[in-house]
Design an enzyme around this catalytic site. Sequence first.
Site, PDB file in Angstrom:
ATOM      1  N   THR A   1       0.872  -1.181   0.000  1.00 29.38           N
ATOM      2  CA  THR A   1       0.000   0.000   0.000  1.00 29.38           C
ATOM      3  C   THR A   1       0.902   1.221   0.000  1.00 29.38           C
ATOM      4  O   THR A   1       1.633   1.449   0.971  1.00 29.38           O
ATOM      5  CB  THR A   1      -0.882   0.025   1.271  1.00 29.38           C
ATOM      6  OG1 THR A   1      -1.645  -1.173   1.314  1.00 29.38           O
ATOM      7  CG2 THR A   1      -1.830   1.217   1.242  1.00 29.38           C
TER       8      THR A   1
ATOM      9  N   LYS B   1      -7.768   1.486  -3.074  1.00 28.21           N
ATOM     10  CA  LYS B   1      -7.409   1.019  -1.723  1.00 28.21           C
ATOM     11  C   LYS B   1      -7.561   2.146  -0.685  1.00 28.21           C
ATOM     12  O   LYS B   1      -8.169   1.965   0.372  1.00 28.21           O
ATOM     13  CB  LYS B   1      -5.966   0.501  -1.759  1.00 28.21           C
ATOM     14  CG  LYS B   1      -5.287   0.321  -0.424  1.00 28.21           C
ATOM     15  CD  LYS B   1      -5.679  -0.944   0.267  1.00 28.21           C
ATOM     16  CE  LYS B   1      -5.084  -0.996   1.657  1.00 28.21           C
ATOM     17  NZ  LYS B   1      -5.528  -2.127   2.428  1.00 28.21           N
TER      18      LYS B   1
ATOM     19  N   LYS C   1      -1.639   5.037   8.620  1.00 30.19           N
ATOM     20  CA  LYS C   1      -0.829   5.114   7.387  1.00 30.19           C
ATOM     21  C   LYS C   1      -1.742   5.315   6.175  1.00 30.19           C
ATOM     22  O   LYS C   1      -1.510   6.192   5.336  1.00 30.19           O
ATOM     23  CB  LYS C   1      -0.016   3.825   7.224  1.00 30.19           C
ATOM     24  CG  LYS C   1       0.696   3.732   5.884  1.00 30.19           C
ATOM     25  CD  LYS C   1       1.240   2.334   5.582  1.00 30.19           C
ATOM     26  CE  LYS C   1       1.651   2.259   4.106  1.00 30.19           C
ATOM     27  NZ  LYS C   1       2.147   0.960   3.697  1.00 30.19           N
TER      28      LYS C   1
HETATM   29  P1  NAD Z   1       5.905  -5.925   7.542  1.00 29.94           P
HETATM   30  O1  NAD Z   1       6.680  -4.800   8.130  1.00 29.94           O
HETATM   31  O2  NAD Z   1       5.507  -7.070   8.384  1.00 29.94           O
HETATM   32  O3  NAD Z   1       6.698  -6.514   6.274  1.00 29.94           O
HETATM   33  C1  NAD Z   1       7.490  -5.752   5.390  1.00 29.94           C
HETATM   34  C2  NAD Z   1       8.731  -6.576   5.073  1.00 29.94           C
HETATM   35  O4  NAD Z   1       9.507  -5.874   4.099  1.00 29.94           O
HETATM   36  C3  NAD Z   1       9.620  -6.807   6.288  1.00 29.94           C
HETATM   37  O5  NAD Z   1       9.841  -8.198   6.463  1.00 29.94           O
HETATM   38  C4  NAD Z   1      10.908  -6.068   5.941  1.00 29.94           C
HETATM   39  O6  NAD Z   1      12.079  -6.684   6.453  1.00 29.94           O
HETATM   40  C5  NAD Z   1      10.867  -6.101   4.425  1.00 29.94           C
HETATM   41  N1  NAD Z   1      11.688  -5.080   3.787  1.00 29.94           N
HETATM   42  C6  NAD Z   1      11.802  -3.763   4.107  1.00 29.94           C
HETATM   43  N2  NAD Z   1      12.653  -3.150   3.266  1.00 29.94           N
HETATM   44  C7  NAD Z   1      13.071  -4.089   2.392  1.00 29.94           C
HETATM   45  C8  NAD Z   1      13.963  -4.076   1.289  1.00 29.94           C
HETATM   46  N3  NAD Z   1      14.586  -2.955   0.908  1.00 29.94           N
HETATM   47  N4  NAD Z   1      14.185  -5.226   0.618  1.00 29.94           N
HETATM   48  C9  NAD Z   1      13.547  -6.369   0.996  1.00 29.94           C
HETATM   49  N5  NAD Z   1      12.697  -6.452   2.036  1.00 29.94           N
HETATM   50  C10 NAD Z   1      12.467  -5.319   2.722  1.00 29.94           C
HETATM   51  O7  NAD Z   1       4.613  -5.241   6.872  1.00 29.94           O
HETATM   52  P2  NAD Z   1       3.267  -5.973   6.390  1.00 29.94           P
HETATM   53  O8  NAD Z   1       2.246  -5.901   7.474  1.00 29.94           O
HETATM   54  O9  NAD Z   1       3.611  -7.278   5.769  1.00 29.94           O
HETATM   55  O10 NAD Z   1       2.776  -4.927   5.277  1.00 29.94           O
HETATM   56  C11 NAD Z   1       3.329  -4.917   3.976  1.00 29.94           C
HETATM   57  C12 NAD Z   1       2.477  -3.998   3.107  1.00 29.94           C
HETATM   58  O11 NAD Z   1       1.143  -4.501   3.076  1.00 29.94           O
HETATM   59  C13 NAD Z   1       2.395  -2.563   3.610  1.00 29.94           C
HETATM   60  O12 NAD Z   1       2.465  -1.697   2.497  1.00 29.94           O
HETATM   61  C14 NAD Z   1       1.050  -2.507   4.302  1.00 29.94           C
HETATM   62  O13 NAD Z   1       0.491  -1.212   4.314  1.00 29.94           O
HETATM   63  C15 NAD Z   1       0.246  -3.452   3.438  1.00 29.94           C
HETATM   64  N6  NAD Z   1      -0.931  -4.060   4.114  1.00 29.94           N
HETATM   65  C16 NAD Z   1      -0.804  -4.598   5.362  1.00 29.94           C
HETATM   66  C17 NAD Z   1      -1.913  -5.185   5.989  1.00 29.94           C
HETATM   67  C18 NAD Z   1      -1.806  -5.792   7.359  1.00 29.94           C
HETATM   68  O14 NAD Z   1      -2.853  -6.108   7.957  1.00 29.94           O
HETATM   69  N7  NAD Z   1      -0.612  -6.017   7.889  1.00 29.94           N
HETATM   70  C19 NAD Z   1      -3.158  -5.219   5.312  1.00 29.94           C
HETATM   71  C20 NAD Z   1      -3.248  -4.680   4.028  1.00 29.94           C
HETATM   72  C21 NAD Z   1      -2.116  -4.107   3.427  1.00 29.94           C
END
Ligand code: NAD
Length: 289
Positions: free
Chosen positions: A93, A168, A243
Amino acid sequence: MKIAFIGLGNMGGGMAANLAKAGHEVHAFDLAEEAIARAQENGCQTYTSVRDAVQGAEAVVSMLPNGKIVEQVYTNDVIGHAPVSALLLDCSTIDVATARKVEDAARAAGYEMVDAPVSGGIAAANGGTLTFMVGGSDAAFAKAEPILARMGKAVIHAGASGAGQAAKICNNMILGATMIATCEAFALAEKLGLDLQTFYDISSKASGQSWSMTSYCPVPGVGPQSPADNGYQGGFAAALMLKDLKLAMEAAAGAGARVPMGQRAEELYEAFAADGNGGVDFSGIIKTL
Ligand code: NAD
């Protein structure tokens, strides 16, 4: 199909596992060692850099924290390093402007790319029941659809580049505002002496009904099982709602749209998160009303 997967966190971990379970050869990378270890356990091949993971890939999927990181990863390590025939799918997102900028850069280098953010939380990512809203050309959507279908229950073409992100944040702006409206109505109902189950029985069948009420009721013991029944733990963290509301406010400012309810929701979630509740489920805001 050989699919590179970048970002194996709360969401990406389960999504990559579902692609591997569906028989794809998943080449996974994350900066965090524990995320890499979990991907290995779930049948992915793991790599030590984005550039190595995207070598020879037919598709690249990313699930990263924010627009800045998405731009860095694609500009520095995906574009010009993955085969130009690879379809690029960013499921994070992020803001509409960055999504369009990265997609323009990808197209200029000869790639097809879609923005494909998701609705549904960690349970839906693990269970393969996400809803994807996709921005990109008809041709890119046609290629993206079968890949996304392995991770979700619905894949919807929202329109051109950036339209997935637009859908979204508009959806989540409704969610933030209706959750607060639902919370304050239950709080007022209680102060007016109404039994909360009775109020739910009435309003859930009347014009006050919404997803926030009937699928995610913020009152413990009322409506279906929800984070309210679990001390407001799990579910969708208030920090993530904040966010998405910030992204919506940014997009509204850029587009010259008036969004007073969305703005108020952003202010209330900002205060809630600043009080140490960023990790609390977003329905927990009822405790402040
Ligand atoms: P998270 O922080 O658990 O996961 C993100 C991952 O990206 C981490 O494991 C981190 O180490 C990795 N990362 C960061 N920089 C990186 C890089 N340069 N190279 C490789 N890996 C890298 O976050 P999440 O909850 O999995 O969310 C991910 C996305 O999904 C976000 O954009 C969030 O807004 C969206 N989202 C989350 C949810 C939810 O309920 N958690 C729901 C809908 C959408």
